[in-house]
Design a protein around this motif. Structure first.
Motif, PDB file in Angstrom:
ATOM      1  N   UNK A 160       3.923 -10.299  -3.835  1.00  0.00           N
ATOM      2  CA  UNK A 160       3.683  -9.130  -3.102  1.00  0.00           C
ATOM      3  C   UNK A 160       2.028  -8.859  -3.359  1.00  0.00           C
ATOM      4  N   UNK A 161       1.758  -8.896  -4.721  1.00  0.00           N
ATOM      5  CA  UNK A 161       0.319  -8.586  -5.021  1.00  0.00           C
ATOM      6  C   UNK A 161      -0.467  -9.599  -3.969  1.00  0.00           C
ATOM      7  N   UNK A 162      -0.040 -10.954  -3.813  1.00  0.00           N
ATOM      8  CA  UNK A 162      -0.835 -11.790  -3.008  1.00  0.00           C
ATOM      9  C   UNK A 162      -0.893 -11.278  -1.567  1.00  0.00           C
ATOM     10  N   UNK A 163       0.078 -10.878  -1.002  1.00  0.00           N
ATOM     11  CA  UNK A 163       0.166 -10.419   0.224  1.00  0.00           C
ATOM     12  C   UNK A 163      -0.504  -8.989   0.515  1.00  0.00           C
ATOM     13  N   UNK A 164      -0.278  -8.292  -0.268  1.00  0.00           N
ATOM     14  CA  UNK A 164      -1.059  -7.114  -0.389  1.00  0.00           C
ATOM     15  C   UNK A 164      -2.515  -7.041  -0.223  1.00  0.00           C
ATOM     16  N   UNK A 218      -5.487  -4.422   6.740  1.00  0.00           N
ATOM     17  CA  UNK A 218      -4.737  -3.979   7.719  1.00  0.00           C
ATOM     18  C   UNK A 218      -3.953  -2.795   7.342  1.00  0.00           C
ATOM     19  N   UNK A 219      -4.155  -2.133   5.950  1.00  0.00           N
ATOM     20  CA  UNK A 219      -3.210  -1.083   5.747  1.00  0.00           C
ATOM     21  C   UNK A 219      -3.685   0.168   6.449  1.00  0.00           C
ATOM     22  N   UNK A 220      -4.930   0.493   7.003  1.00  0.00           N
ATOM     23  CA  UNK A 220      -5.258   1.578   7.690  1.00  0.00           C
ATOM     24  C   UNK A 220      -4.580   1.644   8.953  1.00  0.00           C
ATOM     25  N   UNK A 221      -4.488   0.365   9.595  1.00  0.00           N
ATOM     26  CA  UNK A 221      -3.978   0.067  11.033  1.00  0.00           C
ATOM     27  C   UNK A 221      -2.659   0.402  11.021  1.00  0.00           C
ATOM     28  N   UNK A 222      -2.051  -0.045   9.844  1.00  0.00           N
ATOM     29  CA  UNK A 222      -0.377   0.199   9.672  1.00  0.00           C
ATOM     30  C   UNK A 222      -0.181   1.743   9.501  1.00  0.00           C
ATOM     31  N   UNK A 223      -1.064   2.436   8.960  1.00  0.00           N
ATOM     32  CA  UNK A 223      -0.565   3.888   8.818  1.00  0.00           C
ATOM     33  C   UNK A 223      -0.882   4.511   9.929  1.00  0.00           C
ATOM     34  N   UNK A 224      -1.811   4.188  10.688  1.00  0.00           N
ATOM     35  CA  UNK A 224      -2.144   4.743  11.958  1.00  0.00           C
ATOM     36  C   UNK A 224      -0.921   4.597  12.976  1.00  0.00           C
ATOM     37  N   UNK A 263      -5.843  10.214  11.862  1.00  0.00           N
ATOM     38  CA  UNK A 263      -6.732  10.459  10.994  1.00  0.00           C
ATOM     39  C   UNK A 263      -6.473  10.993   9.659  1.00  0.00           C
ATOM     40  N   UNK A 264      -5.695  12.096   9.633  1.00  0.00           N
ATOM     41  CA  UNK A 264      -5.194  12.641   8.427  1.00  0.00           C
ATOM     42  C   UNK A 264      -4.374  11.714   7.571  1.00  0.00           C
ATOM     43  N   UNK A 265      -3.184  11.251   8.173  1.00  0.00           N
ATOM     44  CA  UNK A 265      -2.471  10.167   7.531  1.00  0.00           C
ATOM     45  C   UNK A 265      -3.427   9.048   6.818  1.00  0.00           C
ATOM     46  N   UNK A 266      -4.558   8.531   7.628  1.00  0.00           N
ATOM     47  CA  UNK A 266      -5.263   7.540   6.787  1.00  0.00           C
ATOM     48  C   UNK A 266      -6.024   8.336   5.755  1.00  0.00           C
ATOM     49  N   UNK A 274      -4.662   8.569  -2.017  1.00  0.00           N
ATOM     50  CA  UNK A 274      -3.716   8.358  -2.876  1.00  0.00           C
ATOM     51  C   UNK A 274      -3.863   6.760  -3.589  1.00  0.00           C
ATOM     52  N   UNK A 275      -4.389   5.752  -2.701  1.00  0.00           N
ATOM     53  CA  UNK A 275      -4.689   4.363  -3.398  1.00  0.00           C
ATOM     54  C   UNK A 275      -5.970   4.746  -4.261  1.00  0.00           C
ATOM     55  N   UNK A 276      -6.739   5.536  -3.850  1.00  0.00           N
ATOM     56  CA  UNK A 276      -7.887   5.544  -4.776  1.00  0.00           C
ATOM     57  C   UNK A 276      -7.597   6.216  -6.237  1.00  0.00           C
ATOM     58  N   UNK A 277      -6.402   7.082  -6.083  1.00  0.00           N
ATOM     59  CA  UNK A 277      -6.063   7.584  -7.261  1.00  0.00           C
ATOM     60  C   UNK A 277      -5.416   6.566  -8.332  1.00  0.00           C
TER      61      UNK A 277
END
Length: 342
Positions: free
Chosen positions: A161-165, A171-177, A186-189, A195-198
Motif C-alpha cells: 500500500x505504501x508503494x501505491x500511495x 491523484x489524492x486531491x482528485x479522488x477527494x473531489x 474545495x473544502x474537502x480537499x 490532515x495529511x500534513x498533520x
C-alpha cells in the motif's frame, strides 16, 4: 423565542452531537474491519514518513513507479539492517542475560522464598503445571503463531500500500473531489491536505525524538562500556515508534545486558541513563517537538496520547496526535468559512 446566544449554543451542540455520532460509527467500523484498516493506517504513516525521499527522487527525474519502488526497498534495507543489528546484539549477549536471570531467581528464592524452597522445587512445580495444562499451552502457542502470521501479512500488505500511495499520491486531491459534492470540493480537499500534513508532522517529530533517544542512550552505553551498545541503540530507535511501551522494553533489555556483563552497579547507572532520557523525552522532547510539528499545545499532545491509549491501545497512541491535529484543522477550516454567518 430563544435569544441569539442560546440559538447559537443549541446549533453548536447539535453539530457536536452529529460529529460525535459519526465518529462513533466510524470507530465501530474500524474495529469491525480491523484486519483491513490496520494496514491502511500503517501505510499512511509510512507514506507520510517516506514522502520527502520519494519527492526528492522525483526531482531527480526518476519515474514514479521506480521512485516508489526504491523508497519501499530503502525501507526494507533500513528496517532489515536495524533488525539484524538488534538481533545480533541480543544473540551475542543472550547467554549472559539468561545467566543473570537465573542468578537473580536464585537470590530471590534464597532471601524471600518459603522454607525449603529451591530452584529444583520450582522447576518440579512448573513441570507439573505444564503437564496439567499442556493442552492450554499448546493452544496458546498455536494462537501465538497465528498472530505472528497475521502480523507478517499486515506488514507485507502495508508495504504494498505504501508503494501505491506514493506512486499515486498526485491523484489524492482528485479522488477527494470526486467523492465530495461539487459545492464542497474545495473544502474537502483543504481538510484532506491539513490532515495529511498533520500526519507528516507527527512522523517527522517521532523520528527526530527516536533519533535523539537512540543517540543519547547509545552514548551512555558506550561510556559505561556495555557490550552491544550499537545494537541496543538501534533497538531504542526502532521501539521509540511504540509510545511508552517501546521505551520500557528497550530500557529493560539494556539494563539486563549491563547486569549480565558489567554487574549490579553498572546496571543501576544504565537504568539512570535510560530514566533520564525518558524524562527528557516525556517532559521536553515529545511535547515540544510534536506541538511544533503538528501545531498543538504540549498539554493537548499529552492528553491526546492518553485518550488514544484508552480507545485503541498502542495503535491509538500512535494515531491520536495526528488525528487530533486533523480535527482541529477541520474545526479551524469550518470556522473560517462559516463563523461569520448568522
Amino acid at each position: 423565542m430563544l435569544p441569539e446566544g442560546a440559538r447559537r449554543t443549541a446549533a453548536w451542540c447539535a453539530v457536536a452531537l452529529l460529529v460525535a455520532g459519526v465518529a462513533a460509527v466510524f470507530i465501530w467500523l474500524c474495529v469491525v474491519f480491523e484486519t483491513a484498516v490496520t494496514p491502511v493506517l500503517l501505510a499512511l504513516l509510512g507514506t507520510a514518513l517516506l514522502g520527502p525521499l520519494y519527492r526528492r527522487l522525483l526531482r531527480m527525474k526518476v519515474r514514479k513507479s521506480l521512485a516508489a519502488g526504491i523508497t519501499v526497498l530503502a525501507v526494507l534495507v533500513v528496517v532489515g539492517g536495524a533488525t539484524y543489528i538488534v538481533v545480533a546484539a541480543l544473540v551475542d549477549n543472550g547467554g549472559q542475560i539468561t545467566a543473570s536471570l537465573r542468578q537473580a531467581a536464585a537470590d530471590i528464592a534464597e532471601h524471600f522464598g518459603a522454607a525449603g524452597t529451591s530452584l529444583d522445587d520450582l522447576a518440579k512445580n512448573a513441570r507439573q503445571l505444564l503437564e496439567k495444562f499442556g493442552g492450554t499451552a499448546a493452544s496458546g502457542l498455536i494462537s501465538g503463531l497465528s498472530v505472528v502470521g497475521q502480523m507478517l501479512a499486515t506488514a507485507v500488505l502495508a508495504l504494498l500500500l505504501i508503494f501505491f500511495f506514493l506512486r499515486d499520491s498526485d491523484r489524492a486531491a482528485e479522488a477527494l473531489r470526486s467523492l465530495a459534492p461539487r459545492s464542497t470540493g474545495d473544502m474537502v480537499e483543504a481538510m484532506g491536505r491539513r490532515a495529511f500534513e498533520a500526519v507528516e508532522g507527527f512522523m517527522r517529530g517521532t523520528t527526530f525524538v527516536a533519533f535523539v533517544d537512540a543517540v543519547l542512550i547509545g552514548i551512555g552505553l558506550l561510556v559505561l562500556r556495555v557490550p552491544g551498545a550499537v545494537g541496543l541503540a538501534a533497538l531504542v530507535f526502532v521501539t521509540a515508534y511504540i509510545p511508552y511501551l517501546g521505551a520500557f522494553l528497550s530500557g529493560a533489555v539494556a539494563v539486563l545486558v549491563a547486569l549480565a556483563d558489567r554487574g549490579f552497579v553498572i546496571a543501576l547507572w544504565v537504568l539512570g541513563v535510560v530514566l533520564a532520557v525518558q524524562v527528557l523525552e516525556g517532559n521536553v522532547l515529545q511535547p515540544v517537538v510534536q506541538s511544533r510539528t503538528v501545531q498543538m499545545h504540549p498539554a493537548v499532545v499529552m492528553l491526546a496520547i492518553t485518550a488514544g491509549a484508552s480507545v485503541a491501545g498502542i495503535l491509538g497512541m500512535l494515531l491520536a496526535v495526528p488525528l487530533t491535529a486533523a480535527f482541529f484543522g477541520v474545526i479551524g477550516e469550518l470556522r473560517g468559512r462559516y463563523g461569520g454567518t448568522t
